[in-house]
Design a protein around this motif. Structure first.
Motif, PDB file in Angstrom:
ATOM      1  N   ILE A   1     -24.823 -32.033 -29.294  1.00  0.00           N
ATOM      2  CA  ILE A   1     -24.328 -32.608 -28.077  1.00  0.00           C
ATOM      3  C   ILE A   1     -24.497 -31.973 -26.994  1.00  0.00           C
ATOM      4  O   ILE A   1     -25.577 -30.945 -26.847  1.00  0.00           O
ATOM      5  CB  ILE A   1     -22.625 -31.405 -28.261  1.00  0.00           C
ATOM      6  CG1 ILE A   1     -22.369 -32.059 -29.876  1.00  0.00           C
ATOM      7  CG2 ILE A   1     -21.898 -31.783 -27.308  1.00  0.00           C
ATOM      8  CD1 ILE A   1     -20.251 -31.161 -29.430  1.00  0.00           C
ATOM      9  N   GLU A   2     -24.445 -33.371 -25.966  1.00  0.00           N
ATOM     10  CA  GLU A   2     -25.237 -33.129 -24.711  1.00  0.00           C
ATOM     11  C   GLU A   2     -24.665 -33.232 -23.794  1.00  0.00           C
ATOM     12  O   GLU A   2     -24.982 -32.264 -22.534  1.00  0.00           O
ATOM     13  CB  GLU A   2     -26.188 -34.428 -24.493  1.00  0.00           C
ATOM     14  CG  GLU A   2     -27.525 -34.337 -25.928  1.00  0.00           C
ATOM     15  CD  GLU A   2     -28.719 -33.151 -24.731  1.00  0.00           C
ATOM     16  OE1 GLU A   2     -28.806 -33.083 -23.642  1.00  0.00           O
ATOM     17  OE2 GLU A   2     -28.758 -32.940 -25.743  1.00  0.00           O
TER      18      GLU A   2
ATOM     19  N   LEU B   1     -25.571 -41.066 -28.220  1.00  0.00           N
ATOM     20  CA  LEU B   1     -24.383 -41.950 -28.395  1.00  0.00           C
ATOM     21  C   LEU B   1     -22.843 -41.180 -28.023  1.00  0.00           C
ATOM     22  O   LEU B   1     -22.997 -39.999 -28.360  1.00  0.00           O
ATOM     23  CB  LEU B   1     -24.428 -42.382 -29.823  1.00  0.00           C
ATOM     24  CG  LEU B   1     -25.591 -42.744 -29.883  1.00  0.00           C
ATOM     25  CD1 LEU B   1     -25.700 -42.652 -32.180  1.00  0.00           C
ATOM     26  CD2 LEU B   1     -25.904 -44.331 -30.314  1.00  0.00           C
ATOM     27  N   ARG B   2     -21.909 -41.918 -28.098  1.00  0.00           N
ATOM     28  CA  ARG B   2     -20.725 -41.155 -28.040  1.00  0.00           C
ATOM     29  C   ARG B   2     -19.843 -41.574 -28.222  1.00  0.00           C
ATOM     30  O   ARG B   2     -19.794 -42.951 -29.412  1.00  0.00           O
ATOM     31  CB  ARG B   2     -19.969 -42.147 -26.040  1.00  0.00           C
ATOM     32  CG  ARG B   2     -18.485 -41.536 -25.389  1.00  0.00           C
ATOM     33  CD  ARG B   2     -18.168 -42.308 -24.361  1.00  0.00           C
ATOM     34  NE  ARG B   2     -19.395 -41.581 -23.607  1.00  0.00           N
ATOM     35  CZ  ARG B   2     -19.228 -41.314 -22.393  1.00  0.00           C
ATOM     36  NH1 ARG B   2     -18.760 -42.807 -20.975  1.00  0.00           N
ATOM     37  NH2 ARG B   2     -20.276 -40.769 -21.445  1.00  0.00           N
TER      38      ARG B   2
ATOM     39  N   ASP C   1     -21.109 -36.748 -26.579  1.00  0.00           N
ATOM     40  CA  ASP C   1     -21.854 -37.552 -26.262  1.00  0.00           C
ATOM     41  C   ASP C   1     -23.204 -36.550 -27.336  1.00  0.00           C
ATOM     42  O   ASP C   1     -23.429 -35.575 -27.032  1.00  0.00           O
ATOM     43  CB  ASP C   1     -22.124 -37.695 -24.750  1.00  0.00           C
ATOM     44  CG  ASP C   1     -21.594 -38.472 -23.970  1.00  0.00           C
ATOM     45  OD1 ASP C   1     -21.207 -39.500 -24.423  1.00  0.00           O
ATOM     46  OD2 ASP C   1     -22.183 -38.377 -23.145  1.00  0.00           O
ATOM     47  N   LEU C   2     -23.634 -37.029 -28.086  1.00  0.00           N
ATOM     48  CA  LEU C   2     -24.523 -36.816 -28.740  1.00  0.00           C
ATOM     49  C   LEU C   2     -25.587 -37.112 -29.020  1.00  0.00           C
ATOM     50  O   LEU C   2     -26.413 -38.677 -28.666  1.00  0.00           O
ATOM     51  CB  LEU C   2     -24.090 -36.878 -30.203  1.00  0.00           C
ATOM     52  CG  LEU C   2     -22.724 -36.365 -30.559  1.00  0.00           C
ATOM     53  CD1 LEU C   2     -22.950 -36.960 -32.528  1.00  0.00           C
ATOM     54  CD2 LEU C   2     -22.833 -34.836 -30.743  1.00  0.00           C
ATOM     55  N   LEU C   3     -26.628 -36.164 -28.928  1.00  0.00           N
ATOM     56  CA  LEU C   3     -28.197 -37.354 -28.138  1.00  0.00           C
ATOM     57  C   LEU C   3     -28.636 -36.729 -29.879  1.00  0.00           C
ATOM     58  O   LEU C   3     -28.733 -35.968 -30.815  1.00  0.00           O
ATOM     59  CB  LEU C   3     -29.200 -36.136 -28.088  1.00  0.00           C
ATOM     60  CG  LEU C   3     -30.592 -35.450 -27.770  1.00  0.00           C
ATOM     61  CD1 LEU C   3     -30.629 -37.350 -26.753  1.00  0.00           C
ATOM     62  CD2 LEU C   3     -31.555 -34.800 -27.202  1.00  0.00           C
ATOM     63  N   VAL C   4     -28.877 -38.010 -30.342  1.00  0.00           N
ATOM     64  CA  VAL C   4     -29.377 -38.002 -32.386  1.00  0.00           C
ATOM     65  C   VAL C   4     -30.994 -38.374 -32.153  1.00  0.00           C
ATOM     66  O   VAL C   4     -31.979 -38.355 -33.542  1.00  0.00           O
ATOM     67  CB  VAL C   4     -29.027 -39.571 -33.077  1.00  0.00           C
ATOM     68  CG1 VAL C   4     -27.286 -39.532 -32.825  1.00  0.00           C
ATOM     69  CG2 VAL C   4     -29.171 -40.566 -31.855  1.00  0.00           C
ATOM     70  N   ASN C   5     -31.700 -38.996 -31.169  1.00  0.00           N
ATOM     71  CA  ASN C   5     -33.210 -38.769 -31.070  1.00  0.00           C
ATOM     72  C   ASN C   5     -33.668 -38.392 -29.122  1.00  0.00           C
ATOM     73  O   ASN C   5     -32.652 -38.705 -28.792  1.00  0.00           O
ATOM     74  CB  ASN C   5     -33.153 -40.454 -31.300  1.00  0.00           C
ATOM     75  CG  ASN C   5     -35.007 -39.884 -31.623  1.00  0.00           C
ATOM     76  OD1 ASN C   5     -35.759 -39.460 -32.124  1.00  0.00           O
ATOM     77  ND2 ASN C   5     -35.224 -41.692 -31.695  1.00  0.00           N
ATOM     78  N   PRO C   6     -34.847 -38.612 -29.093  1.00  0.00           N
ATOM     79  CA  PRO C   6     -35.010 -38.123 -27.635  1.00  0.00           C
ATOM     80  C   PRO C   6     -34.242 -39.302 -26.530  1.00  0.00           C
ATOM     81  O   PRO C   6     -34.702 -38.846 -25.515  1.00  0.00           O
ATOM     82  CB  PRO C   6     -36.740 -37.947 -27.837  1.00  0.00           C
ATOM     83  CG  PRO C   6     -37.103 -36.763 -28.932  1.00  0.00           C
ATOM     84  CD  PRO C   6     -35.748 -38.250 -30.294  1.00  0.00           C
ATOM     85  N   ASP C   7     -34.408 -40.259 -26.948  1.00  0.00           N
ATOM     86  CA  ASP C   7     -34.004 -41.414 -26.026  1.00  0.00           C
ATOM     87  C   ASP C   7     -32.725 -41.785 -26.021  1.00  0.00           C
ATOM     88  O   ASP C   7     -32.125 -43.186 -25.706  1.00  0.00           O
ATOM     89  CB  ASP C   7     -35.360 -42.364 -26.155  1.00  0.00           C
ATOM     90  CG  ASP C   7     -36.717 -41.621 -25.949  1.00  0.00           C
ATOM     91  OD1 ASP C   7     -36.826 -40.868 -25.191  1.00  0.00           O
ATOM     92  OD2 ASP C   7     -37.808 -42.472 -26.437  1.00  0.00           O
ATOM     93  N   VAL C   8     -31.595 -41.439 -27.323  1.00  0.00           N
ATOM     94  CA  VAL C   8     -30.767 -42.108 -27.787  1.00  0.00           C
ATOM     95  C   VAL C   8     -29.564 -40.888 -27.624  1.00  0.00           C
ATOM     96  O   VAL C   8     -29.861 -40.264 -28.159  1.00  0.00           O
ATOM     97  CB  VAL C   8     -30.778 -42.300 -29.097  1.00  0.00           C
ATOM     98  CG1 VAL C   8     -29.724 -43.481 -29.749  1.00  0.00           C
ATOM     99  CG2 VAL C   8     -32.044 -43.537 -29.409  1.00  0.00           C
TER     100      VAL C   8
END
Length: 101
Positions: A55-56, A73-74, A64-71
């Motif tokens: 969770i970011e 998703l909400r 908002d979830l950080l699934v990869n350093p550059d991604v």
């Protein structure tokens, strides 16, 4: 007298349905609401679709979830299935290390 017996059977059936179906579902809903209300930035979670992330940011009805350093998703808050414990994270890391070897 026969109708009284039928009413008793119907009442017993309704009580059994409540105890076996409705009450456990209400308990799961309360537990899920508690889980969502306790989540905060930095928690590792799994969505109902199986996506793992951290969770970011937290909004009124979304994470908002950080699934990869550059991604990032909400997701709706209701889409969070569970949190990932430290034990599960360690197991996943060990599995990845074995797969690479």
């Amino acid at each position: 007298m026969e109708s009284a017996g039928g009413l008793i059977v119907l009442a017993l059936f309704m009580v059994v349905m409540y105890l076996l179906m409705i009450r456990p579902q209400q308990k799961r809903q309360r537990e899920h609401q508690q889980l969502i209300s306790e989540l905060d930035v930095g928690a590792d979670v799994v969505t109902i679709g199986g996506l793992h992330g951290r969770i970011e940011a937290v909004g009124d009805d979304y994470f908002d979830l950080l699934v990869n350093p550059d991604v990032v998703l909400r997701f709706q808050k209701s889409a969070i299935a569970r949190t990932v414990t430290e034990d599960e994270t360690a197991d996943e890391t060990a599995d990845e290390d074995e797969a690479v070897s």
